[in-house]
Scaffold this motif. Structure first.
Motif, mmCIF file in Angstrom:
data_model
loop_
_atom_site.group_PDB
_atom_site.id
_atom_site.type_symbol
_atom_site.label_atom_id
_atom_site.label_comp_id
_atom_site.label_asym_id
_atom_site.label_seq_id
_atom_site.Cartn_x
_atom_site.Cartn_y
_atom_site.Cartn_z
ATOM 1 N N PRO A 128 -31.178 60.083 58.928
ATOM 2 C CA PRO A 128 -30.028 60.639 58.208
ATOM 3 C C PRO A 128 -29.146 59.521 57.653
ATOM 4 O O PRO A 128 -28.862 58.536 58.337
ATOM 5 N N GLY A 129 -28.778 59.642 56.395
ATOM 6 C CA GLY A 129 -27.978 58.627 55.716
ATOM 7 C C GLY A 129 -28.803 57.504 55.113
ATOM 8 O O GLY A 129 -28.272 56.636 54.423
ATOM 9 N N GLY A 130 -30.118 57.512 55.366
ATOM 10 C CA GLY A 130 -30.992 56.458 54.852
ATOM 11 C C GLY A 130 -31.158 56.523 53.349
ATOM 12 O O GLY A 130 -30.967 57.564 52.729
ATOM 13 N N VAL A 131 -31.563 55.400 52.767
ATOM 14 C CA VAL A 131 -31.663 55.278 51.317
ATOM 15 C C VAL A 131 -33.121 55.197 50.868
ATOM 16 O O VAL A 131 -33.948 54.553 51.513
ATOM 17 N N PHE A 132 -33.414 55.896 49.773
ATOM 18 C CA PHE A 132 -34.700 55.817 49.081
ATOM 19 C C PHE A 132 -34.405 55.192 47.727
ATOM 20 O O PHE A 132 -33.570 55.695 46.973
ATOM 21 N N ALA A 133 -35.075 54.078 47.417
ATOM 22 C CA ALA A 133 -34.762 53.367 46.180
ATOM 23 C C ALA A 133 -35.999 52.676 45.631
ATOM 24 O O ALA A 133 -36.960 52.413 46.358
ATOM 25 N N GLY A 134 -35.932 52.368 44.351
ATOM 26 C CA GLY A 134 -37.021 51.627 43.733
ATOM 27 C C GLY A 134 -36.933 51.654 42.228
ATOM 28 O O GLY A 134 -35.871 51.938 41.652
ATOM 29 N N LEU A 164 -35.595 64.540 42.622
ATOM 30 C CA LEU A 164 -35.151 64.020 43.917
ATOM 31 C C LEU A 164 -34.162 64.971 44.588
ATOM 32 O O LEU A 164 -34.235 65.199 45.803
ATOM 33 N N ARG A 165 -33.244 65.558 43.822
ATOM 34 C CA ARG A 165 -32.295 66.534 44.391
ATOM 35 C C ARG A 165 -33.024 67.775 44.894
ATOM 36 O O ARG A 165 -32.679 68.318 45.944
ATOM 37 N N ARG A 166 -34.015 68.240 44.125
ATOM 38 C CA ARG A 166 -34.773 69.433 44.504
ATOM 39 C C ARG A 166 -35.492 69.218 45.836
ATOM 40 O O ARG A 166 -35.622 70.138 46.639
ATOM 41 N N ILE A 167 -35.923 67.986 46.112
ATOM 42 C CA ILE A 167 -36.595 67.652 47.370
ATOM 43 C C ILE A 167 -35.596 67.677 48.529
ATOM 44 O O ILE A 167 -35.967 67.928 49.665
ATOM 45 N N GLY A 168 -34.313 67.397 48.248
ATOM 46 C CA GLY A 168 -33.298 67.407 49.306
ATOM 47 C C GLY A 168 -32.435 66.163 49.372
ATOM 48 O O GLY A 168 -31.570 66.046 50.236
ATOM 49 N N PHE A 169 -32.662 65.191 48.461
ATOM 50 C CA PHE A 169 -31.846 63.982 48.441
ATOM 51 C C PHE A 169 -30.458 64.267 47.873
ATOM 52 O O PHE A 169 -30.274 65.200 47.085
ATOM 53 N N THR A 170 -29.482 63.455 48.275
ATOM 54 C CA THR A 170 -28.128 63.519 47.720
ATOM 55 C C THR A 170 -27.776 62.144 47.150
ATOM 56 O O THR A 170 -28.548 61.185 47.310
ATOM 57 N N ASP A 171 -26.610 62.040 46.532
ATOM 58 C CA ASP A 171 -26.130 60.776 45.962
ATOM 59 C C ASP A 171 -27.196 60.121 45.082
ATOM 60 O O ASP A 171 -27.427 58.915 45.135
ATOM 61 N N VAL A 172 -27.846 60.929 44.268
ATOM 62 C CA VAL A 172 -28.947 60.453 43.432
ATOM 63 C C VAL A 172 -28.399 59.750 42.193
ATOM 64 O O VAL A 172 -27.514 60.277 41.515
ATOM 65 N N GLU A 173 -28.920 58.568 41.919
ATOM 66 C CA GLU A 173 -28.579 57.824 40.703
ATOM 67 C C GLU A 173 -29.865 57.344 40.052
ATOM 68 O O GLU A 173 -30.764 56.857 40.743
ATOM 69 N N VAL A 174 -29.949 57.463 38.744
ATOM 70 C CA VAL A 174 -31.080 56.952 37.976
ATOM 71 C C VAL A 174 -30.502 56.182 36.803
ATOM 72 O O VAL A 174 -29.667 56.705 36.058
ATOM 73 N N SER A 180 -37.906 49.576 32.200
ATOM 74 C CA SER A 180 -38.085 50.275 33.468
ATOM 75 C C SER A 180 -36.825 51.071 33.805
ATOM 76 O O SER A 180 -35.801 50.940 33.158
ATOM 77 N N PHE A 181 -36.954 51.896 34.841
ATOM 78 C CA PHE A 181 -35.787 52.603 35.373
ATOM 79 C C PHE A 181 -35.734 52.373 36.869
ATOM 80 O O PHE A 181 -36.728 52.055 37.508
ATOM 81 N N ARG A 182 -34.524 52.489 37.406
ATOM 82 C CA ARG A 182 -34.342 52.381 38.852
ATOM 83 C C ARG A 182 -33.759 53.690 39.350
ATOM 84 O O ARG A 182 -33.091 54.432 38.609
ATOM 85 N N PHE A 183 -34.011 53.960 40.621
ATOM 86 C CA PHE A 183 -33.471 55.163 41.252
ATOM 87 C C PHE A 183 -32.997 54.803 42.639
ATOM 88 O O PHE A 183 -33.448 53.837 43.244
ATOM 89 N N ARG A 184 -32.043 55.560 43.101
ATOM 90 C CA ARG A 184 -31.591 55.460 44.492
ATOM 91 C C ARG A 184 -31.053 56.824 44.887
ATOM 92 O O ARG A 184 -30.477 57.539 44.076
ATOM 93 N N ALA A 185 -31.286 57.170 46.146
ATOM 94 C CA ALA A 185 -30.893 58.477 46.667
ATOM 95 C C ALA A 185 -30.753 58.345 48.173
ATOM 96 O O ALA A 185 -31.277 57.415 48.772
ATOM 97 N N ARG A 186 -30.042 59.289 48.768
ATOM 98 C CA ARG A 186 -29.836 59.247 50.228
ATOM 99 C C ARG A 186 -30.313 60.528 50.884
ATOM 100 O O ARG A 186 -30.262 61.602 50.304
ATOM 101 N N ARG A 187 -30.773 60.362 52.124
ATOM 102 C CA ARG A 187 -31.038 61.539 52.954
ATOM 103 C C ARG A 187 -29.687 61.998 53.492
ATOM 104 O O ARG A 187 -28.916 61.168 54.008
ATOM 105 N N PRO A 188 -29.390 63.278 53.402
ATOM 106 C CA PRO A 188 -28.092 63.739 53.918
ATOM 107 C C PRO A 188 -27.926 63.410 55.393
ATOM 108 O O PRO A 188 -28.897 63.361 56.149
ATOM 109 N N ASP A 189 -26.664 63.169 55.817
ATOM 110 C CA ASP A 189 -26.371 62.876 57.221
ATOM 111 C C ASP A 189 -26.630 64.072 58.108
ATOM 112 O O ASP A 189 -26.559 65.187 57.733
#
Length: 189
Positions: A128-134, A164-174, A180-189
């Motif tokens: 929870p609260g972890g980040v997915f990015a790339g 990413l939001r549909r999967i369940g991530f929050t704080d999504v930025e693209v 190229s593009f970058r993305f970052r998202a968080r797993r909700p706490d």
């Protein structure tokens, strides 16, 4: 995942490793804290390993190509844990990592459905609260030319946030760059 010979030569070159270490990883992860335990999905030839070890204490990589996984173990086995596996169905327990990252590999996932499965697996293994990015490349003529004979299913950046939001991530930025593009998202706490 298929890659043509030109693509394989590029991805294992010292030039590509310098590019990822000085441009791709710093841009994709700018301002992010990966925490102590990070997972890289699809590390391939290991171009990002050194740059990621500068940002985390423990690095694990999950690689679908068994030959590349063996190469990673031979080159980086003392610095990281390498798991043979598929990012769409990871043999890992839930909530294991502070961060999950992937760089320039999403377009090698054969379908949008499998890309979404990879996103769902990233969410599952994050604490929870972890980040997915790339990051990933932008579709275009040169991009397609470089990928002739490859598995190449580009992720449209304009749909990435929604997916990413549909999967369940929050704080999504693209954010989109020149190639190229970058993305970052968080797993909700």
């Amino acid at each position: 995942m298929a890659m043509n010979i030109f693509h394989r030569l590029l991805c294992r070159s010292s030039m590509w490793e310098r590019t990822t270490a000085t441009r791709i990883v710093p841009w994709a992860l700018s301002g992010l804290d990966l925490g102590a335990e990070a997972l890289e999905i699809g590390p391939g030839y290991g171009a990002n390993v050194s740059a990621l070890l500068d940002r985390t204490t423990t690095l694990t990589g999950i690689e679908i190509d068994q030959a590349l996984a063996a190469r990673l173990r031979a080159r980086h086995g003392g610095a990281m844990t390498v798991i043979d596996g598929d990012g769409t169905d990871m043999p890992l327990p839930p909530e294991e990592f502070d961060s999950v990252v992937c760089f320039t590999m999403l377009h090698h996932v054969p379908t949008a459905w499998q890309q979404d499965a990879l996103f769902a697996e990233a969410l599952r293994v994050l604490r929870p609260g972890g980040v997915f990015a790339g990051s990933d490349g932008l579709d275009g003529r040169l991009f397609r030319l470089m990928h002739l004979g490859d598995t190449c299913v580009p992720v449209p950046p304009e749909t990435a946030a929604y997916r990413l939001r549909r999967i369940g991530f929050t704080d999504v930025e693209v954010d989109t760059g020149t190639s190229s593009f970058r993305f970052r998202a968080r797993r909700p706490d």
